[in-house]
Every structure is written in structure tokens, then in C-alpha cells.
Design a protein around this motif. Structure first.
Motif, PDB file in Angstrom:
ATOM      1  N   SER A  67       0.821  -1.206   0.000  1.00 45.65           N
ATOM      2  CA  SER A  67       0.000   0.000   0.000  1.00 45.65           C
ATOM      3  C   SER A  67       0.859   1.261   0.000  1.00 45.65           C
ATOM      4  O   SER A  67       0.581   2.217  -0.724  1.00 45.65           O
ATOM      5  CB  SER A  67      -0.927  -0.007   1.222  1.00 45.65           C
ATOM      6  N   ASP A  68       1.916   1.251   0.811  1.00 49.31           N
ATOM      7  CA  ASP A  68       2.757   2.446   0.939  1.00 49.31           C
ATOM      8  C   ASP A  68       3.655   2.661  -0.271  1.00 49.31           C
ATOM      9  O   ASP A  68       3.912   3.810  -0.658  1.00 49.31           O
ATOM     10  CB  ASP A  68       3.620   2.343   2.200  1.00 49.31           C
ATOM     11  N   HIS A 100      -2.771  15.443  -6.732  1.00 52.61           N
ATOM     12  CA  HIS A 100      -3.636  14.883  -5.689  1.00 52.61           C
ATOM     13  C   HIS A 100      -4.513  15.975  -5.077  1.00 52.61           C
ATOM     14  O   HIS A 100      -5.659  15.722  -4.684  1.00 52.61           O
ATOM     15  CB  HIS A 100      -2.807  14.141  -4.625  1.00 52.61           C
ATOM     16  N   TYR A 176     -12.687   6.668  -2.675  1.00 49.20           N
ATOM     17  CA  TYR A 176     -11.789   6.059  -1.685  1.00 49.20           C
ATOM     18  C   TYR A 176     -11.369   4.655  -2.101  1.00 49.20           C
ATOM     19  O   TYR A 176     -10.241   4.232  -1.847  1.00 49.20           O
ATOM     20  CB  TYR A 176     -12.471   5.969  -0.319  1.00 49.20           C
ATOM     21  N   SER A 179      -8.029   3.394  -3.743  1.00 53.85           N
ATOM     22  CA  SER A 179      -6.857   3.044  -2.951  1.00 53.85           C
ATOM     23  C   SER A 179      -7.131   2.002  -1.877  1.00 53.85           C
ATOM     24  O   SER A 179      -6.272   1.181  -1.577  1.00 53.85           O
ATOM     25  CB  SER A 179      -6.286   4.306  -2.288  1.00 53.85           C
ATOM     26  N   SER A 180      -8.323   2.036  -1.309  1.00 56.80           N
ATOM     27  CA  SER A 180      -8.586   1.220  -0.116  1.00 56.80           C
ATOM     28  C   SER A 180      -9.141  -0.164  -0.400  1.00 56.80           C
ATOM     29  O   SER A 180      -9.191  -1.001   0.508  1.00 56.80           O
ATOM     30  CB  SER A 180      -9.565   1.965   0.806  1.00 56.80           C
ATOM     31  N   PRO A 187      -3.905  -5.063  -1.428  1.00 58.89           N
ATOM     32  CA  PRO A 187      -4.449  -3.749  -1.789  1.00 58.89           C
ATOM     33  C   PRO A 187      -4.465  -3.530  -3.300  1.00 58.89           C
ATOM     34  O   PRO A 187      -3.553  -3.963  -4.017  1.00 58.89           O
ATOM     35  CB  PRO A 187      -3.511  -2.770  -1.080  1.00 58.89           C
ATOM     36  N   ILE A 251      -4.284   8.149  -6.905  1.00 61.48           N
ATOM     37  CA  ILE A 251      -4.211   7.122  -5.853  1.00 61.48           C
ATOM     38  C   ILE A 251      -3.870   7.765  -4.511  1.00 61.48           C
ATOM     39  O   ILE A 251      -4.446   7.411  -3.471  1.00 61.48           O
ATOM     40  CB  ILE A 251      -3.163   6.057  -6.218  1.00 61.48           C
ATOM     41  N   LYS A 255      -6.084   7.834  -1.090  1.00 60.95           N
ATOM     42  CA  LYS A 255      -5.516   7.282   0.136  1.00 60.95           C
ATOM     43  C   LYS A 255      -5.571   8.287   1.285  1.00 60.95           C
ATOM     44  O   LYS A 255      -5.996   7.967   2.394  1.00 60.95           O
ATOM     45  CB  LYS A 255      -4.073   6.856  -0.119  1.00 60.95           C
ATOM     46  N   ARG A 257      -7.304  11.272   1.363  1.00 59.23           N
ATOM     47  CA  ARG A 257      -8.644  11.851   1.492  1.00 59.23           C
ATOM     48  C   ARG A 257      -8.612  13.337   1.808  1.00 59.23           C
ATOM     49  O   ARG A 257      -9.647  13.937   2.088  1.00 59.23           O
ATOM     50  CB  ARG A 257      -9.477  11.092   2.530  1.00 59.23           C
TER      51      ARG A 257
END
Length: 349
Positions: A67-68, A100, A176, A179-180, A187, A251, A255, A257
Motif C-alpha cells: 500500500s505504501d 492529488h 476512496y 486506494s482502499s 491492496p 491514488i 488514500k 482523502r
């Protein structure tokens, strides 16, 4: 003005045959640059799994790493594309800051749907890549200087728009999910990386456009003399880089938000390190897709393990820089040694 880097700056001899009488040293000299980083990555995973059996070799840690670091992997692939032509794009780190913020602002400030917002951001990323390409090819500004300048400008725009404050508001839950969400227990961003990598791999390794990009990076003058429209391909490489950078921004927005002008620049160094490491492994001497992924992977594994061992806050940039220097040093040494061995073999034959 000369190009910033050469996509084949470390290109090894195409003769892969190692005389049997030269033994294991010649074999290692040939194959260390190819398999050294993947093997080192596996050894790091094994080491940290032994030292941290309760936290490192877990699904939770794997999800966290994927994820990171997926955003960094996409940015590294974005940086890799212009490198194929011997150029460098620093806006992979600066652009994600504005993209973003824009992805969130279009929804919260201007009332666009999340689908339209994503589409607008992607188009803006391509337009910005086109601008970089025109500055490099039409204005003949060195790619390092051009993208440093445009990147600084776009970062200033992000600071001006936000005024140093966060951009917040209600967002669609489906946004959301970019990414989630999870697939097969992992992920979604990890699968974006896989999909992008496969597409770029097929293009660069099996399609004429890939061979053309490598030819331009190896010798732009020779490419022009052979009738290759280098300008068109270089500009296209920057447009592709801009598109991937904008996608990474989407993305990141999904992530976080929220939009923050102080978030994004920290991705620049690891993304560039991953792309540069890509030229030292798998296909040493040539920036390549899977080498880039391995470069990002070794950074992700090393940093995660060191942090879990209690590493200080400065460990990440230290590890990024040290890994870059050590890996390029190993690749350069191995290739120089391989060259000496081959010359010795030809002399004795």
C-alpha cells in the motif's frame, strides 16, 4: 545540449559467452549485475523474517508495504519512460503534489463527480508532460533543467492554491475505493503496479516502439540519421510520464482523502532511485521495467525492516541514497571486471 543520462550508459558487451577455462569468477562477473539485486532482496526478506518473526513475515506487513510503496513504484515507472530516451523527468515528484490536490478540489470545491475529476487530472498530467517534452525537444533545454523548472513552478502553484492549508471535504466512497479496496487479500494499488508494469514491459521489450526508444537513448544522432523521428518519441515519453504521475496523484488523493501541499515531494528521491537501480539489474546497462520494480522492492523491504528494528526517522533517506551508490558501484565493478576477463580471453585465444 547533451542528454542528462544515457539509457545504455552501462551497456555490457553483447557477447554473453564466458570461456569455460575462466571459471566461476567470470561467471559471477557476468551474472552479478543481472541477479545481484533480486538475490539481495530475497536475502533481506529472509534476514528480517528471522530477526522479526512476529511482525515482518506477516500478511499485515505485506499489505502495508504494498500500500505504501505502490505509489513510489508507479512514479519510478513514470520516471523510467523518459530515461529510455536518455532524458530525466524530475516532475514525477513535484507533479504528484498538485495532482492529488486537484483530484480532491474538483470534487469538493467545483462539484465534479469523482469519475470526471479523475479524468481531468489524467488529462492535465498528459498536457503537463507535453509541455515538458516541448521544452526539451523544441526549446532544446536540458531535461534535468527543464523538469526542475516546471516542477518547481507546479509546486509553487500548489502552495499558492492551498495557502498552506489542507483541502478537505466530502468525497464519494467509490473514490476512496481506488486506494482502499482489496483483491485476493492484497491492496488494489499493487495490482495497478502489476498492470502498468506488464503493459510497459510488453511495449519496451516486444514492440517496435520500445526498440525505437532504446535506440534514441543509446545514440540520438544515429537514430536521427536512420530516419527515426526522435522528437515525436521523446515528447511521447514525457506525455506517458505525465499520465502515470497524474494517476499516482489520484491514488494518493484517494488514500489521504485530503489535499496537502507538503505531501508528495518525499516520493521524488525513492522514485528516481528505483528507476536508476533498474539500469543495474535484470538487464544491466539499460533502464527496464522489472529492474525498476526490483529497485523499488529492495528499498521497500530494507526500509520496512530497519524501521521495525527501531531505526531513526532519518533512516529512509539514508538507505535510499546508500543503496543507490552501493548498487551502481557493484554493477560498475562487475561490468569492468567482466570486460577485463573477456579482453584477457580474446588475448589468450
Amino acid at each position: 545540449m547533451s542528454t542528462s543520462i544515457k539509457s545504455t550508459a552501462l551497456e555490457p558487451d553483447n557477447d554473453n559467452r564466458i570461456p569455460k577455462e575462466l571459471g566461476i569468477l567470470a561467471y559471477l562477473g557476468r551474472h552479478l549485475p543481472v541477479y545481484g539485486l533480486p538475490i539481495l532482496t530475497l536475502l533481506l526478506i529472509l534476514l528480517f523474517s528471522v530477526l522479526l518473526p512476529d511482525t515482518f513475515p506477516t500478511l499485515l506487513n505485506l499489505r502495508s508495504i504494498l500500500s505504501d510503496k505502490s505509489i513510489i513504484a508507479i512514479l519510478a515507472l513514470a520516471a523510467m519512460v523518459p530515461m529510455l530516451t536518455g532524458k530525466i523527468d524530475l516532475t514525477v515528484g513535484y507533479g504528484i503534489v498538485l495532482w492529488h490536490i486537484l483530484a480532491i478540489s474538483l470534487q469538493t470545491k467545483f462539484g465534479f463527480s469523482w469519475q470526471a475529476s479523475v479524468g481531468i487530472v489524467l488529462v492535465c498530467g498528459m498536457v503537463f508532460g507535453l509541455l515538458n517534452g516541448l521544452l526539451v525537444e523544441m526549446a532544446k533545454i536540458d531535461s534535468f533543467i527543464a523538469t526542475l523548472g516546471t516542477g518547481t513552478v507546479i509546486y509553487a502553484v500548489a502552495l499558492w492554491y492551498t495557502g498552506g492549508r489542507q483541502v478537505i471535504g466530502m468525497l464519494d466512497p467509490n473514490f476512496y475505493a481506488i486506494s482502499s479496496s482489496f483483491f485476493l487479500g492484497l491492496p488494489a494499488p499493487a495490482f495497478y503496479v502489476i498492470a502498468i508494469s506488464i503493459v510497459l514491459w510488453v511495449i519496451t521489450e516486444y514492440m517496435p516502439i520500445g526498440r525505437t526508444l532504446y535506440a534514441i537513448g543509446a545514440n540520438p544522432r544515429a537514430a536521427d540519421l536512420n530516419g527515426i523521428p526522435s522528437r515525436k518519441y521523446v515528447i511521447g515519453a514525457f506525455v506517458t510520464s505525465g499520465l502515470l504521475t497524474a494517476f499516482a496523484g489520484v491514488i494518493l488523493a484517494a488514500k489521504l482523502r485530503i489535499g496537502q501541499a507538503n505531501v508528495g515531494l518525499e516520493f521524488l528521491l525513492p522514485a528516481l532511485v528505483g528507476a536508476f537501480l533498474g539500469s543495474t539489474t535484470i538487464r544491466p546497462g539499460r533502464v527496464n521495467v522489472w529492474g525498476t520494480i526490483v529497485g523499488v522492492a529492495i528499498l521497500a523491504v530494507g526500509i520496512s525492516g530497519i524501521q521495525q528494528l527501531g531505526g531513526a526517522f532519518y533512516i529512509e533517506p539514508l538507505f535510499n541514497g546508500a543503496t543507490l551508490l552501493i548498487s551502481i558501484g557493484i554493477a560498475g565493478y562487475a561490468q569492468r571486471r567482466g570486460g577485463k576477463i573477456r579482453r584477457k580471453a580474446k588475448t589468450n585465444s
